[in-house]
Scaffold this motif. Structure first.
Motif, PDB file in Angstrom:
ATOM      1  N   ALA A 139      30.963  82.052  18.861  1.00  0.00           N
ATOM      2  CA  ALA A 139      30.576  81.029  17.892  1.00  0.00           C
ATOM      3  C   ALA A 139      30.888  79.661  18.482  1.00  0.00           C
ATOM      4  N   ILE A 140      30.116  78.671  18.066  1.00  0.00           N
ATOM      5  CA  ILE A 140      30.290  77.298  18.547  1.00  0.00           C
ATOM      6  C   ILE A 140      30.421  76.384  17.337  1.00  0.00           C
ATOM      7  N   VAL A 141      31.485  75.609  17.306  1.00  0.00           N
ATOM      8  CA  VAL A 141      31.673  74.616  16.254  1.00  0.00           C
ATOM      9  C   VAL A 141      31.578  73.243  16.913  1.00  0.00           C
TER      10      VAL A 141
ATOM     11  N   GLY B 212      19.573  79.591  18.248  1.00  0.00           N
ATOM     12  CA  GLY B 212      19.691  81.034  18.316  1.00  0.00           C
ATOM     13  C   GLY B 212      21.111  81.533  18.410  1.00  0.00           C
ATOM     14  N   ARG B 213      22.086  80.619  18.462  1.00  0.00           N
ATOM     15  CA  ARG B 213      23.498  80.985  18.538  1.00  0.00           C
ATOM     16  C   ARG B 213      24.142  80.873  17.158  1.00  0.00           C
ATOM     17  N   ASP B 214      25.346  81.390  17.049  1.00  0.00           N
ATOM     18  CA  ASP B 214      26.118  81.291  15.815  1.00  0.00           C
ATOM     19  C   ASP B 214      26.911  79.985  15.877  1.00  0.00           C
ATOM     20  N   TYR B 215      26.441  78.963  15.193  1.00  0.00           N
ATOM     21  CA  TYR B 215      27.061  77.650  15.304  1.00  0.00           C
ATOM     22  C   TYR B 215      27.241  77.005  13.938  1.00  0.00           C
ATOM     23  N   PHE B 216      28.067  75.973  13.929  1.00  0.00           N
ATOM     24  CA  PHE B 216      28.199  75.110  12.755  1.00  0.00           C
ATOM     25  C   PHE B 216      28.502  73.705  13.260  1.00  0.00           C
ATOM     26  N   VAL B 217      28.032  72.704  12.513  1.00  0.00           N
ATOM     27  CA  VAL B 217      28.245  71.304  12.881  1.00  0.00           C
ATOM     28  C   VAL B 217      29.037  70.598  11.786  1.00  0.00           C
ATOM     29  N   LEU B 218      30.124  69.980  12.191  1.00  0.00           N
ATOM     30  CA  LEU B 218      30.907  69.090  11.335  1.00  0.00           C
ATOM     31  C   LEU B 218      30.757  67.688  11.899  1.00  0.00           C
ATOM     32  N   THR B 219      30.315  66.741  11.076  1.00  0.00           N
ATOM     33  CA  THR B 219      30.102  65.400  11.619  1.00  0.00           C
ATOM     34  C   THR B 219      30.513  64.313  10.645  1.00  0.00           C
ATOM     35  N   THR B 220      31.029  63.229  11.212  1.00  0.00           N
ATOM     36  CA  THR B 220      31.320  62.028  10.433  1.00  0.00           C
ATOM     37  C   THR B 220      30.149  61.048  10.502  1.00  0.00           C
ATOM     38  N   ASN B 221      29.121  61.373  11.273  1.00  0.00           N
ATOM     39  CA  ASN B 221      27.955  60.506  11.376  1.00  0.00           C
ATOM     40  C   ASN B 221      27.120  60.591  10.099  1.00  0.00           C
TER      41      ASN B 221
END
Length: 298
Positions: free
Chosen positions: A19-21, A101-110
């Protein structure tokens, strides 16, 4: 592996992660071309620069304008070019290719919505600090206490009222003769449909910031993602995060990496790429231009 550069190690970690965060700060959008000074400031705010001496868009946003019409003349331009106008580069699209296509999530302050604009799954995004594309009541209470409002049409009308032209691609251009108005007509000033009060951009500046239902749903999805990958091979990929709000992305990423021996932490930013000694053996701190690193990985 001996002889590997940090970028090569990062490429390997990307390929091997379960997983990619992604934790994205303002430095990512700056690398993508969303600069708030220089040419972009002079191109879209020449009259405000001449009158007030603004040196960057961000600080200009805090100026106590005398009238709501002038406030919205400034903010409608600010919102349009940073939320609806053409994206200055393909950096966000390149980043999407790395995780598609990967298991990811994005956390952003933008708050520029770039991730969703290029096709990141909206169910895998958490914008913690708001969105240029939303309004909220200036004094939220009652029906408006937990609601935000889409603003594209309202912002478009305000921008056009000042004399700008908007191309088919969303690009702003100056009118013939270059003369702009510093005032938005009273009938175009945004008013909350639920409480009748003036509206403001939905940006976290003080305790009036509205966390609407979508905000809370995204927060819950992010928490659930972290919980479900607690012991997995997770790559915590921090991009362009400085020390203005380290408690949102940077410190939690350090803590999550320390708590999971299978996790890897990677920080890519100019001048502030570092990590605590406790996780240094499972970290990559790359002091480089984010666009160059993503281009090398793509």
């Amino acid at each position: 592996m001996a002889g590997q550069t940090d970028t090569e190690r990062l490429a390997r970690s990307l390929s091997q992660a379960d997983a990619i965060v992604i934790g994205a700060g303002s430095g990512l959008s700056t690398a993508a071309g969303y600069t708030y000074d220089g040419d972009r400031l002079l191109r879209y705010f020449p009259d405000f620069v001449a009158r007030y001496g603004f040196t960057d868009m961000y600080s200009g946003g805090f100026y106590p304008f005398d009238t709501p019409g002038e406030y919205w003349a400034y903010w409608s331009r600010y919102i349009w070019i940073n939320r609806y106008g053409p994206m200055p580069s393909d950096l966000y699209r390149r980043l999407l290719r790395l995780v598609k296509g990967r298991d990811y999530f994005v956390l952003t302050t933008n708050v520029d919505h770039c991730f969703q604009r290029v096709g990141f799954d909206k169910m895998r995004l958490f914008y913690t600090q708001g969105d240029y594309g939303l309004f909220q009541s200036a004094e939220p209470q009652g029906a408006s206490a937990h609601r935000t409002y889409d603003n594209e049409d309202a912002v478009r009308r305000m921008v056009l009222s000042q004399g700008f032209r908007i191309g088919a691609d969303g690009q702003l251009s100056l009118p013939d003769g270059g003369r702009l108005s510093l005032q938005v007509p009273r009938d175009l000033l945004p008013v909350c449909p639920d409480d009748g009060r003036p509206m403001v951009p939905n940006l976290r500046a003080d305790d009036t910031f509205v966390e609407d239902a979508g905000w809370h749903a995204a927060a819950d999805r992010y928490t659930a993602f972290l919980r479900s990958h607690r012991d997995a091979r997770v790559l915590y990929l921090e991009l362009g995060v400085g020390m203005n709000t380290p408690g949102i992305i940077k410190y939690p990423f350090w803590q999550l990496t320390a708590a999971n021996p299978n996790a890897i932490y990677a920080c890519v930013t100019k001048d502030e790429a570092w990590c605590p000694g406790q996780i240094a053996g499972r970290s990559m701190c790359i002091d480089a231009d984010i666009a160059d690193v993503v281009r090398a990985l793509d």
